[in-house]
Design a protein around this motif. Sequence first.
Motif, PDB file in Angstrom:
ATOM      1  N   UNK A 227       0.840  -1.206   0.000  1.00 13.86           N
ATOM      2  CA  UNK A 227       0.000   0.000   0.000  1.00 13.86           C
ATOM      3  C   UNK A 227       0.873   1.253   0.000  1.00 13.86           C
ATOM      4  N   UNK A 228       1.955   1.254   0.790  1.00 12.89           N
ATOM      5  CA  UNK A 228       2.848   2.417   0.845  1.00 12.89           C
ATOM      6  C   UNK A 228       3.552   2.637  -0.492  1.00 12.89           C
ATOM      7  N   UNK A 229       3.941   1.554  -1.154  1.00 17.75           N
ATOM      8  CA  UNK A 229       4.593   1.701  -2.457  1.00 17.75           C
ATOM      9  C   UNK A 229       3.636   2.276  -3.487  1.00 17.75           C
ATOM     10  N   UNK A 235       1.872   9.443  -5.737  1.00 20.86           N
ATOM     11  CA  UNK A 235       2.256  10.808  -5.372  1.00 20.86           C
ATOM     12  C   UNK A 235       3.311  11.338  -6.327  1.00 20.86           C
ATOM     13  N   UNK A 236       4.309  10.523  -6.616  1.00 22.24           N
ATOM     14  CA  UNK A 236       5.371  10.955  -7.529  1.00 22.24           C
ATOM     15  C   UNK A 236       4.816  11.193  -8.926  1.00 22.24           C
ATOM     16  N   UNK A 243       4.429  18.972 -13.191  1.00 26.47           N
ATOM     17  CA  UNK A 243       5.614  19.531 -13.843  1.00 26.47           C
ATOM     18  C   UNK A 243       6.159  20.797 -13.215  1.00 26.47           C
ATOM     19  N   UNK A 244       5.652  21.155 -12.019  1.00 23.40           N
ATOM     20  CA  UNK A 244       6.097  22.411 -11.417  1.00 23.40           C
ATOM     21  C   UNK A 244       7.573  22.382 -11.034  1.00 23.40           C
ATOM     22  N   UNK A 263       9.906  12.193  -2.366  1.00 19.42           N
ATOM     23  CA  UNK A 263       9.116  11.032  -2.804  1.00 19.42           C
ATOM     24  C   UNK A 263      10.005   9.994  -3.465  1.00 19.42           C
ATOM     25  N   UNK A 264      10.970  10.444  -4.277  1.00 23.43           N
ATOM     26  CA  UNK A 264      11.883   9.487  -4.930  1.00 23.43           C
ATOM     27  C   UNK A 264      12.741   8.765  -3.890  1.00 23.43           C
TER      28      UNK A 264
END
Length: 535
Positions: A227-229, A235-236, A243-244, A263-264
């Motif tokens: 679930x976290x992955x 999110x990523x 694209x901000x 996030x990465x």
Amino acid sequence: MRPTLTALRAWEPADLERRARDLDAEATALFAAVDVADTRVRDTVWSGVAAAAAVDRSDRERSVAATLFGDWEAAAAALRSGSAEIGAAREVALGVADEAAERLGFVVSDSGRVTAPVLPWVGVSLSANVIRILVGECARWYDARIAAALDAVDAADRALALALREIVGDPAAPPVGSTADENARYWTGLTEDQRRTVLAQHPARVGNLDGLPGRVRDAANRAVLDADRRECTQLLERIEQQGLYRETSGTAGKLALIRASAARARLEELDAVAAAIADPDRRLLVYRGGGEEIRAAVAVGNVDTADHVAVYTPGLNTTVRDDLDSASDAVAGLRDDAQRQLVDAGRADETVAAVVWLDYRPPQVSADDPAGAVRDAVVDLGLTAAARSGAAGLGDFTRGLDASRPDGVHLTAVGHSYGSTTTGIALQTGDIAVDDAVFLGSPGVGTGDVADLGLPPGHVYVGEADGDVVADLGAYGPDPSTLPGVTALATNDGPFGGESRGHSEYLEQGSTSRHNVGAVVAGLPDGAVTSPATR
């Protein structure tokens, strides 16, 4: 959670009323059948011990039937009440939605949101603006009514579910702040159906509950990890779609860049955990993904059935992202070595499992992060804060392994570098449930007296390789290889392997050191090659 309008249209609250009538009929039939059987037992002419036993059994059956009758009657009443409340709220929600859409032409989404239609025939005059405002207000009024009706449906549905759970005895949530023994008793006291319910409803708590079987913790932790992955990946993707972060000159772009980088980094940690448990014989016994850094413990082999279990605690600069997978491979090799020695000793029926335990944050001293290095050097390395915090968790974990095994298990704590300090402090508290301890490349175990570790004579081992400067630091007590009562394990070339040099080769494949640690783990200490303490 609110139902959608599509789902709500498919609901049939009248079915609940029909189910209630069925329960009433079945409860009445059950009690009548038990009453007939009881009458036959009591009206018989036989007497004696057997007759008395039959009457006693009939009394118990009648008592059970009375309990079931009461539960079924209560369930029927709850179903009738739920049918009425859900049905009324459903009728209001669908009625208002249909009126807004069909009569007034408003756009009603499946979630119940109402928006006003575009009015192309309205101009830009004052009266036109008034019309737009009135139409918008009308849309908001319908939106609020539908939302209230859907909330009422949801509340009635939840109330019915709660009432039925209380009647059938839905299990309590996993305990908080309890001991490993208490957790084990909690789990043992649940039925299989209750266990499945608890696992589905509370996976994050079940996965890290010391005292539960490893297979249960693994299933729970894998569900949370997956679930976290997914959440982190989504999110990523959203950040990248916006694209901000490419517009680095503006504040919004800089903030987006920070979020994307974070996030990465988190996804890399999550992927590292997934990689460490990819092999079929791996189990995720601990997974904590909510903090600044992920913490985890991975088992190789079956800790629920193994006769011998090793718990390996790594040390300085070890992280889940960079080291969990390789550390898992290292303990896999240790497990294999111990298993081979059991086979050679004619004890092939015994099995071994090994765990790499990273449910604490070892100090991180890196030239790339001078501020963090100073903090960790002072707070963690200087004051042993991380070791003391980790020692408490390590003690809980080992007691959990022991509590989950009513048949007993031979446990060995293996600590490397700062992990040996953590293990030594845990032993001194008396809360760690292990039979043997092996300290590798240790800068000190927090004491100069082996008796403080609480293990019987001959159950404390030290391995110190040539050229390991960390092992000679004596930063947390005297060099443990010099302490009376410690068995020094050879790390040089020998009949069972090659030499280990420096600070990081103690569990290298084909080394004398790994053979010796494996002998201790397997409960075959006489098979270890000992040597005078390395100065």
